[in-house]
Design a protein around this motif. Structure first.
Motif, mmCIF file in Angstrom:
data_model
loop_
_atom_site.group_PDB
_atom_site.id
_atom_site.type_symbol
_atom_site.label_atom_id
_atom_site.label_comp_id
_atom_site.label_asym_id
_atom_site.label_seq_id
_atom_site.Cartn_x
_atom_site.Cartn_y
_atom_site.Cartn_z
ATOM 1 N N PRO A 1 0.839 -1.205 0.000
ATOM 2 C CA PRO A 1 0.000 0.000 0.000
ATOM 3 C C PRO A 1 0.878 1.260 0.000
ATOM 4 C CG PRO A 1 -0.115 -1.155 2.126
ATOM 5 C CD PRO A 1 0.760 -1.976 1.236
ATOM 6 N N LEU A 2 0.492 2.221 -0.804
ATOM 7 C CA LEU A 2 1.252 3.474 -0.885
ATOM 8 C C LEU A 2 0.260 4.592 -1.179
ATOM 9 C CD1 LEU A 2 4.165 4.801 -1.165
ATOM 10 C CD2 LEU A 2 3.901 4.432 -3.624
ATOM 11 N N THR A 3 0.194 5.549 -0.302
ATOM 12 C CA THR A 3 -0.737 6.647 -0.549
ATOM 13 C C THR A 3 -0.043 7.726 -1.378
ATOM 14 O OG1 THR A 3 -0.052 7.791 1.443
ATOM 15 C CG2 THR A 3 -1.953 6.305 1.649
ATOM 16 N N VAL A 4 -0.858 8.592 -1.962
ATOM 17 C CA VAL A 4 -0.318 9.710 -2.740
ATOM 18 C C VAL A 4 0.583 10.554 -1.832
ATOM 19 C CG1 VAL A 4 -0.951 11.858 -3.914
ATOM 20 C CG2 VAL A 4 -2.252 9.751 -4.354
ATOM 21 N N ARG A 5 0.129 10.791 -0.625
ATOM 22 C CA ARG A 5 0.892 11.576 0.349
ATOM 23 C C ARG A 5 2.295 10.979 0.539
ATOM 24 N NH1 ARG A 5 -1.014 14.434 5.017
ATOM 25 N NH2 ARG A 5 -3.134 13.721 4.651
ATOM 26 N N ARG A 6 2.356 9.644 0.652
ATOM 27 C CA ARG A 6 3.636 8.966 0.869
ATOM 28 C C ARG A 6 4.498 9.013 -0.399
ATOM 29 N NH1 ARG A 6 7.708 8.120 2.692
ATOM 30 N NH2 ARG A 6 8.697 6.149 3.145
ATOM 31 N N LEU A 7 3.843 8.845 -1.549
ATOM 32 C CA LEU A 7 4.567 8.937 -2.826
ATOM 33 C C LEU A 7 5.281 10.283 -2.939
ATOM 34 C CD1 LEU A 7 4.996 7.737 -5.820
ATOM 35 C CD2 LEU A 7 3.072 9.204 -6.433
ATOM 36 N N MET A 8 4.576 11.323 -2.481
ATOM 37 C CA MET A 8 5.130 12.685 -2.577
ATOM 38 C C MET A 8 6.383 12.856 -1.733
ATOM 39 S SD MET A 8 3.220 14.573 -4.574
ATOM 40 C CE MET A 8 3.443 16.279 -4.095
ATOM 41 N N THR A 9 6.502 12.074 -0.665
ATOM 42 C CA THR A 9 7.634 12.284 0.250
ATOM 43 C C THR A 9 8.686 11.171 0.148
ATOM 44 O OG1 THR A 9 6.349 11.230 2.003
ATOM 45 C CG2 THR A 9 6.310 13.623 1.941
ATOM 46 N N LEU A 10 8.518 10.254 -0.809
ATOM 47 C CA LEU A 10 9.486 9.160 -0.947
ATOM 48 C C LEU A 10 10.892 9.681 -1.240
ATOM 49 C CD1 LEU A 10 7.815 6.275 -3.030
ATOM 50 C CD2 LEU A 10 8.534 6.231 -0.637
ATOM 51 N N THR A 11 10.968 10.754 -2.009
ATOM 52 C CA THR A 11 12.287 11.242 -2.421
ATOM 53 C C THR A 11 12.834 12.335 -1.498
ATOM 54 O OG1 THR A 11 11.071 12.605 -3.986
ATOM 55 C CG2 THR A 11 12.172 10.656 -4.871
ATOM 56 N N GLY A 12 12.099 12.659 -0.448
ATOM 57 C CA GLY A 12 12.587 13.674 0.493
ATOM 58 C C GLY A 12 11.432 14.312 1.223
ATOM 59 N N PRO A 13 11.718 14.946 2.335
ATOM 60 C CA PRO A 13 10.632 15.544 3.115
ATOM 61 C C PRO A 13 9.992 16.729 2.384
ATOM 62 C CG PRO A 13 12.780 16.130 4.038
ATOM 63 C CD PRO A 13 13.045 15.181 2.913
ATOM 64 N N LEU A 14 8.758 16.975 2.725
ATOM 65 C CA LEU A 14 8.006 18.043 2.056
ATOM 66 C C LEU A 14 7.066 18.648 3.086
ATOM 67 C CD1 LEU A 14 7.837 18.947 -0.919
ATOM 68 C CD2 LEU A 14 5.923 17.378 -1.191
ATOM 69 N N SER A 15 7.028 19.977 3.136
ATOM 70 C CA SER A 15 6.112 20.595 4.103
ATOM 71 C C SER A 15 4.678 20.367 3.644
ATOM 72 C CB SER A 15 6.396 22.091 4.222
ATOM 73 O OG SER A 15 5.890 22.747 3.086
ATOM 74 N N ASP A 16 3.773 20.429 4.620
ATOM 75 C CA ASP A 16 2.362 20.220 4.315
ATOM 76 C C ASP A 16 1.860 21.221 3.286
ATOM 77 O OD1 ASP A 16 1.182 18.031 5.507
ATOM 78 O OD2 ASP A 16 -0.430 19.307 6.332
ATOM 79 N N SER A 17 2.309 22.474 3.443
ATOM 80 C CA SER A 17 1.792 23.505 2.537
ATOM 81 C C SER A 17 2.350 23.310 1.124
ATOM 82 C CB SER A 17 2.090 24.905 3.065
ATOM 83 O OG SER A 17 3.479 25.097 3.139
ATOM 84 N N ASP A 18 3.626 22.892 1.007
ATOM 85 C CA ASP A 18 4.181 22.647 -0.334
ATOM 86 C C ASP A 18 3.471 21.474 -1.008
ATOM 87 O OD1 ASP A 18 5.913 24.735 -0.143
ATOM 88 O OD2 ASP A 18 7.700 23.532 0.261
ATOM 89 N N MET A 19 3.161 20.444 -0.190
ATOM 90 C CA MET A 19 2.463 19.290 -0.762
ATOM 91 C C MET A 19 1.071 19.698 -1.242
ATOM 92 S SD MET A 19 1.464 15.548 0.747
ATOM 93 C CE MET A 19 3.017 15.293 1.498
ATOM 94 N N LYS A 20 0.407 20.489 -0.417
ATOM 95 C CA LYS A 20 -0.946 20.937 -0.742
ATOM 96 C C LYS A 20 -0.937 21.753 -2.042
ATOM 97 C CE LYS A 20 -4.709 22.831 1.938
ATOM 98 N NZ LYS A 20 -5.076 23.605 3.093
ATOM 99 N N GLU A 21 0.022 22.648 -2.120
ATOM 100 C CA GLU A 21 0.114 23.521 -3.292
ATOM 101 C C GLU A 21 0.376 22.695 -4.562
ATOM 102 O OE1 GLU A 21 3.010 27.020 -4.928
ATOM 103 O OE2 GLU A 21 3.111 26.566 -2.796
ATOM 104 N N ALA A 22 1.312 21.738 -4.456
ATOM 105 C CA ALA A 22 1.681 20.948 -5.638
ATOM 106 C C ALA A 22 0.525 20.057 -6.084
ATOM 107 C CB ALA A 22 2.922 20.101 -5.344
ATOM 108 N N LEU A 23 -0.146 19.417 -5.128
ATOM 109 C CA LEU A 23 -1.269 18.546 -5.505
ATOM 110 C C LEU A 23 -2.431 19.379 -6.040
ATOM 111 C CD1 LEU A 23 -1.212 15.832 -2.682
ATOM 112 C CD2 LEU A 23 -0.638 15.519 -5.094
ATOM 113 N N GLY A 24 -2.611 20.553 -5.480
ATOM 114 C CA GLY A 24 -3.654 21.460 -5.958
ATOM 115 C C GLY A 24 -3.388 21.865 -7.404
#
Ligand SMILES: Nc1ncnc2c1ncn2[C@@H]1O[C@H](COP(=O)(O)OP(=O)(O)OP(=O)(O)O)[C@@H](O)[C@H]1O
Length: 318
Positions: free
Chosen positions: A91-114
């Motif tokens: 199992p792999l969520t989109v959230r986890r996929l986003m951080t596999l290659t390095g940490p990401l702030s919540d707001s950066d993740m939100k902005e990129a997925l948006g």
């Protein structure tokens, strides 16, 4: 940190007479081009023509055996590879996929997925995403770290035609809003042509290059991709009267947005999607006989160019 403003005039990456040799064979040779901020450069070419090798050399994953690659100092690259080694049984969520290659702030993740229209899918399992959604998630992951150069190796694999348009539109939006440079690989000739500033046609060496208009008219391009492909740009510009948005809705030429296409919409440029009937659109694209299944672009490349041809303005034969 974005590159300082003073570096904007200089290319982000520049290749000069680059060659890569493996097992006694030149995979590519004599390759030179550059990508600047705000520019979309597309490498096209048949399978095995050295496209991936060239981009990997451009971003420093492969060292050239001859020639030189110059990258702007501090260059940040966002790379969406052609293949991703994912264990689809885990199992792999989109959230986890986003951080596999390095940490990401919540707001950066939100902005990129948006930005890619996937805000609502943060907790979705990656294996449940459609091909297009998965590609957009990978683009979001690459963009989230605000790269100066975004490198996309065949971003529309496994994506249907409306998904392709959404991805290329997204690519242009990213370029326009962030000003990054984009280096794109594709052997899809239809939509990409309209989303590109410079096309480089590769077949172990650079066969021709220039604006999409110039390249589609060049003899080298026709030799590589067949004469039908030369019509791709015209096909695109004729019928692109609506755009499929990332969330599935449709943006029409008059600015209205609907949930579905109108029956009278110029549609999909004659793609022959197996299993569904486009007859209601047939009058719009009867002359666009591209077959999606199998991508049977003829690759007629001969070693002897003959040089008995004219180059349209803007196309450079090398
Ligand atoms: N490390 C290597 N050693 C030997 N040959 C290689 C190596 N890497 C790639 N090749 C070969 O080099 C050629 C170019 O490969 P490359 O992946 O760059 O092509 P491509 O244009 O991206 O192809 P495709 O469209 O199929 O993805 C291919 O024939 C490939 O088999």
């Amino acid at each position: 940190m974005p590159l300082p403003a003073t570096s904007e005039a200089r290319p982000l990456v520049s290749l000069s007479n680059v060659g890569v040799r493996r097992s006694g064979r030149w995979l590519v040779r004599g390759v030179d081009f550059s990508v600047s901020r705000g520019e979309i450069v597309t490498l096209i070419g048949p399978n095995g023509s050295g496209k991936s090798t060239t981009v990997k050399t451009a971003i420093g994953v492969i060292r050239p055996d001859e020639g030189k690659v110059t990258r702007a100092s501090g260059l940040k690259v966002g790379y969406v590879p052609q293949k991703l080694a994912i264990d689809w049984t885990l199992p792999l969520t989109v959230r986890r996929l986003m951080t596999l290659t390095g940490p990401l702030s919540d707001s950066d993740m939100k902005e990129a997925l948006g930005a890619v229209g996937l805000s609502h899918m943060r907790d979705a399992e990656v294996q449940h995403l459609s091909g297009g959604e998965f590609q957009r998630a990978l683009m979001a992951r690459a963009m989230a770290r605000k790269p100066d150069l975004l490198v996309l190796d065949e971003p529309v694999q496994g994506v249907d035609f409306s998904g392709e348009i959404a991805i290329y539109d997204l690519m242009k939006t990213i370029r326009n809003t962030t000003g990054c440079g984009i280096l794109l690989i594709s052997h899809d000739l239809h939509v990409v042509m309209a989303a590109t500033d410079t096309v480089i046609c590769l077949n172990g060496h650079i066969c021709c290059r220039g604006t999409p208009q110039a390249v589609t008219q060049s003899a080298e391009y026709v030799r590589l991709f067949g004469s039908r492909a030369a019509q791709s740009l015209a096909v695109y510009s004729h019928d692109h009267d609506h755009t499929h948005l990332p969330d599935g809705r449709v943006l029409h030429a008059d600015g209205s947005v609907t949930d579905h296409c109108h029956p009278e919409d110029g549609h999909h440029y004659g793609h022959d999607h197996a299993g569904h009937d486009h007859s209601s659109h047939s009058r719009d694209h009867a002359h666009h006989d591209h077959e999606h299944a199998g991508h049977d672009h003829a690759h007629h490349h001969t070693a002897d160019d003959g040089h008995g041809h004219k180059h349209p303005a803007g196309a450079r034969h090398v």
